[in-house]
Design an enzyme around this catalytic site. Sequence first.
Site, PDB file in Angstrom:
ATOM      1  N   ASP A 247     -32.858  24.906   6.288  1.00  0.00           N
ATOM      2  CA  ASP A 247     -31.545  24.511   5.747  1.00  0.00           C
ATOM      3  C   ASP A 247     -31.596  23.345   4.755  1.00  0.00           C
ATOM      4  O   ASP A 247     -30.644  23.084   4.054  1.00  0.00           O
ATOM      5  CB  ASP A 247     -30.611  24.079   6.891  1.00  0.00           C
ATOM      6  CG  ASP A 247     -30.291  25.229   7.821  1.00  0.00           C
ATOM      7  OD1 ASP A 247     -30.458  26.377   7.386  1.00  0.00           O
ATOM      8  OD2 ASP A 247     -29.893  24.975   8.969  1.00  0.00           O
TER       9      ASP A 247
ATOM     10  N   ARG B 163     -35.879  33.608   6.828  1.00  0.00           N
ATOM     11  CA  ARG B 163     -36.894  32.770   7.481  1.00  0.00           C
ATOM     12  C   ARG B 163     -38.296  33.316   7.264  1.00  0.00           C
ATOM     13  O   ARG B 163     -39.272  32.609   7.382  1.00  0.00           O
ATOM     14  CB  ARG B 163     -36.658  32.763   8.989  1.00  0.00           C
ATOM     15  CG  ARG B 163     -35.534  31.915   9.442  1.00  0.00           C
ATOM     16  CD  ARG B 163     -35.630  31.698  10.942  1.00  0.00           C
ATOM     17  NE  ARG B 163     -34.432  31.035  11.413  1.00  0.00           N
ATOM     18  CZ  ARG B 163     -34.230  29.730  11.321  1.00  0.00           C
ATOM     19  NH1 ARG B 163     -35.139  28.951  10.800  1.00  0.00           N
ATOM     20  NH2 ARG B 163     -33.108  29.204  11.770  1.00  0.00           N
TER      21      ARG B 163
HETATM   22  P1  ATP Z   1     -32.893  24.160  13.191  1.00  0.00           P
HETATM   23  O1  ATP Z   1     -32.710  23.290  11.988  1.00  0.00           O
HETATM   24  O2  ATP Z   1     -33.689  25.370  12.902  1.00  0.00           O
HETATM   25  O3  ATP Z   1     -31.644  24.458  13.954  1.00  0.00           O
HETATM   26  P2  ATP Z   1     -33.398  22.179  15.165  1.00  0.00           P
HETATM   27  O4  ATP Z   1     -34.610  21.386  15.487  1.00  0.00           O
HETATM   28  O5  ATP Z   1     -32.226  21.431  14.635  1.00  0.00           O
HETATM   29  O6  ATP Z   1     -33.847  23.330  14.194  1.00  0.00           O
HETATM   30  P3  ATP Z   1     -32.133  22.601  17.747  1.00  0.00           P
HETATM   31  O7  ATP Z   1     -31.924  23.844  18.533  1.00  0.00           O
HETATM   32  O8  ATP Z   1     -30.961  21.797  17.403  1.00  0.00           O
HETATM   33  O9  ATP Z   1     -32.971  23.029  16.468  1.00  0.00           O
HETATM   34  O10 ATP Z   1     -33.143  21.651  18.567  1.00  0.00           O
HETATM   35  C1  ATP Z   1     -34.386  22.155  19.026  1.00  0.00           C
HETATM   36  C2  ATP Z   1     -34.678  21.618  20.398  1.00  0.00           C
HETATM   37  O11 ATP Z   1     -34.764  20.192  20.368  1.00  0.00           O
HETATM   38  C3  ATP Z   1     -33.608  21.899  21.445  1.00  0.00           C
HETATM   39  O12 ATP Z   1     -33.701  23.198  21.988  1.00  0.00           O
HETATM   40  C4  ATP Z   1     -33.916  20.837  22.476  1.00  0.00           C
HETATM   41  O13 ATP Z   1     -34.985  21.231  23.287  1.00  0.00           O
HETATM   42  C5  ATP Z   1     -34.351  19.643  21.627  1.00  0.00           C
HETATM   43  N1  ATP Z   1     -33.204  18.742  21.438  1.00  0.00           N
HETATM   44  C6  ATP Z   1     -32.240  18.813  20.519  1.00  0.00           C
HETATM   45  N2  ATP Z   1     -31.342  17.811  20.679  1.00  0.00           N
HETATM   46  C7  ATP Z   1     -31.742  17.106  21.737  1.00  0.00           C
HETATM   47  C8  ATP Z   1     -31.257  15.952  22.417  1.00  0.00           C
HETATM   48  N3  ATP Z   1     -30.153  15.318  22.030  1.00  0.00           N
HETATM   49  N4  ATP Z   1     -31.947  15.500  23.478  1.00  0.00           N
HETATM   50  C9  ATP Z   1     -33.067  16.116  23.886  1.00  0.00           C
HETATM   51  N5  ATP Z   1     -33.573  17.207  23.287  1.00  0.00           N
HETATM   52  C10 ATP Z   1     -32.944  17.699  22.232  1.00  0.00           C
END
Ligand code: ATP
Length: 828
Positions: free
Chosen positions: A218, A354
């Site tokens: 993104d 992706r």
């Molecule tokens: P994308 O940009 O593809 O969505 P992302 O890293 O933002 O990737 P998320 O699903 O938001 O994807 O986060 C990935 C993982 O990180 C979550 O499944 C969780 O295990 C961990 N995570 C996210 N936020 C938290 C938080 N506040 N505390 C602990 N773990 C977290």
Amino acid sequence: MAPPAANTQGGHKMRIAVLTSGGDSAGMNSAVRTIVKAGILKGCETYVVREGYEGLVRGNSTPAPATPAPARSTEAEHLADDAFVHNLRFGDGELLRHGEGDASDDPDGHTLKGRYIIRVGWDDVRGWLAEGGTLIGTARSAAFRTPEGRLSAALNMVKEGIDALCVCGGDGSLTGADVFRAEWSSLIKQLLEKGSITKEQFDHHQHLKIVGLVGSIDNDMSMTDLTIGALTALHRICEAIDNINSTAISHSRAFVIEVMGRHCGWLALMAGISGGADFVFIPERPPMADPWEDEMCEVIQGHRAVGKRKTIVIVAEGAHDASMKPIAVDYVKSVLSERLGLDTRVTTLGHTQRGGKPCAFDRILPMLQGVEAVDALLEATPETPSYMIGIQENKITRIPLLEAVKQTHAIAKAVEAKDYEKAMSLRDPEFAESLESFYTSSISLDSKRRLPEDKRLRIGIIHVGAPAGGMNAATRTAVRYCISHGHTPLAVYNGFKGLLDDNVQPLSWLRVDSWMARGGSELGTNRTLPDVDIGSVASKFQQYHFDAFFLIGGFEAFTALVQLEQGRQYYPAFRIPMVHLPATISNNVPVTEFSLGSDTSLNSLVNACDVLRQSASASRNRVFVVETQGGKCGYIATMGALATGAVLVYTPEVGINLDLLRDDVQFLKTRYLLDVKGRAEGRLVLRNEQASNIFTTDVITKILKEEGGSLFDSRSASLGHILQGDVPSPLDRARAVRLSMKCMSFLEREALAARAAPALQRRTSVAVSPKSTAAVITIQGSNVVMVPVHEMQEHADMNNRRNLNSWWEGYKELAELLGGRTALVAQK
Ligand code: ATP
């Protein structure tokens, strides 16, 4: 560089683990590969964690099977004590690569069942550069969001002795990393109190070293210009739009295309620019007109009225109107069908965005960031913050993780609060600029921006030198800018030769519509320079009443501008503002860090080399010596070596001599001796066409064949004009639009300032066209700077037609470091 002494942590070799988390993105494998290789080179033990944080929470419930010593050649035994050699292979890489993590049909009888934290070596990550997605698996872990899950993750890390963790993922994953580090002391205290870990383990693991790499399609992370995987996603989107364009034109249809981006419109906006779309919807800047349907219909009707046969509307999945009501693709379709009577189809690109191989940039960026990440982990102290590794100003940066996460969340909050001004201001300035560029180059046909008659200009546009991706996109933008401001864009076909033959014609808005995705040069280009007959060139400038002149091309275009600027003292016709936009696959124009076409070329090289490498690997022991274009500039060979994982690279800047070749042959022999029997790899050597007059590609290939004996064979391939590329890459298209817009506004500003001067002075005095009005547009870091052409000459090696100093020269060393040459040559 000798292999460094082992990095230790309390007497043990430091153990670094890497995981990928959240949505997968192309380039994650390059990041893992680099962390593993750079970790080993820095004397650490390296691990991968399968399935993101979930793997950390689950840990290893079964012990690693005893690995039989790999069957290497006995001749390699004299190297067996070496730390580097010891780290070559741990045997699970093949399983990871084939996505058979839990199966047990590995040739060595391995299974990864019940094991998530896996020791890996140098050869376990070979061939990973070209693979899409993430080979170590990723997941969205609900367990890690809970304190119990994180306690389990901490226990597993301590049990495996992991000292440092590199997390590659999106903003969620990096938020998780931040939470984990903040809680670490309390987690290990709990583990000690429960008796889950010993006092010794507690003392050893007092602090968690953690670093983040942003892997997300993104491009939604603040404080970094680009995230790993975003450009590859843009490649997939542009390929789809280019394909849709041909069917849309055939049937005169409208297409509404949904692209990813819940909170961030970067993909949609860049796709709109690069794909030549008619309208875009992005979350940060919802349509301001109320109702927005009127505005969209008016714009599209305008485009149809001038004869456009296709309509493309891009919708980010998180798009909404000013009151936060979602804008759905099906609704947009119904508006276009019902109000404009257009035969409209919807295409949701979904997960195709992706997938696939990473583009060149998404191989190189994670590599540079991975090296920095390992350094950041090694330098981390309890006092230093956890860093996110970003890229700003063409430089790899360390940014406090906490700050980057905070700012990213602030944008989402601003959008939720409908404070769109704030949301836009929190994105980098290029984002707002891109929006404006899109408006001018793709949307605007209204007459509101047209200047009064007396301010309208005649602007000549010419291509000079060899073709390069993005030349046509830059021309399209210039033409659209001219038309929207009331100027006349005059295309000079076939370069200066064409000018002398009166091959000059105005271009229309519609004529250039499909030029965004066209490779080569629609105007025609050649190497003829003004000095072929400078007096006649001046009289043609006069005949066509050019008020300003826009040159697009490489070193020839630069030289042409030098000649025109020097000609000003004799020929008043040249006393007009002139600007050169560098476009060459060689990237050899001085001062600027990037020329148009260099990214397209690099991607062509990567695609061709992937094929060659596959062929070389199928033969098990073949070395391909691949010759690249580039003239006396080694940019394309050097960056190509990084992007393809070539083990050696020869450039004109460094040259080739016998000592170097002797070391290189010795390195290849050692490397093939160390390959596991029957599983030797095909390898690539990149050689710029002018790296040496004596040690030609043919000579090097023959030397390697002779010296390789039974160890390795060699073949050569010359990429030649393939490197000029076919369809321009999205990065080159986006750069073309951005830079061309700036060139046009420079020419307009300077020409109108000159017009304001008294009439007599205008044509007779050099003073009204000072040297600064003959300039080259350059990228210097994140800044775009107009540099007067006479100043550019100070930085040019005019004989060798290249920059005096190039920012990328050190990357030859990095390519050879990650290829293993540095460690093995130092070994002897
Ligand atoms: P994308 O940009 O593809 O969505 P992302 O890293 O933002 O990737 P998320 O699903 O938001 O994807 O986060 C990935 C993982 O990180 C979550 O499944 C969780 O295990 C961990 N995570 C996210 N936020 C938290 C938080 N506040 N505390 C602990 N773990 C977290």
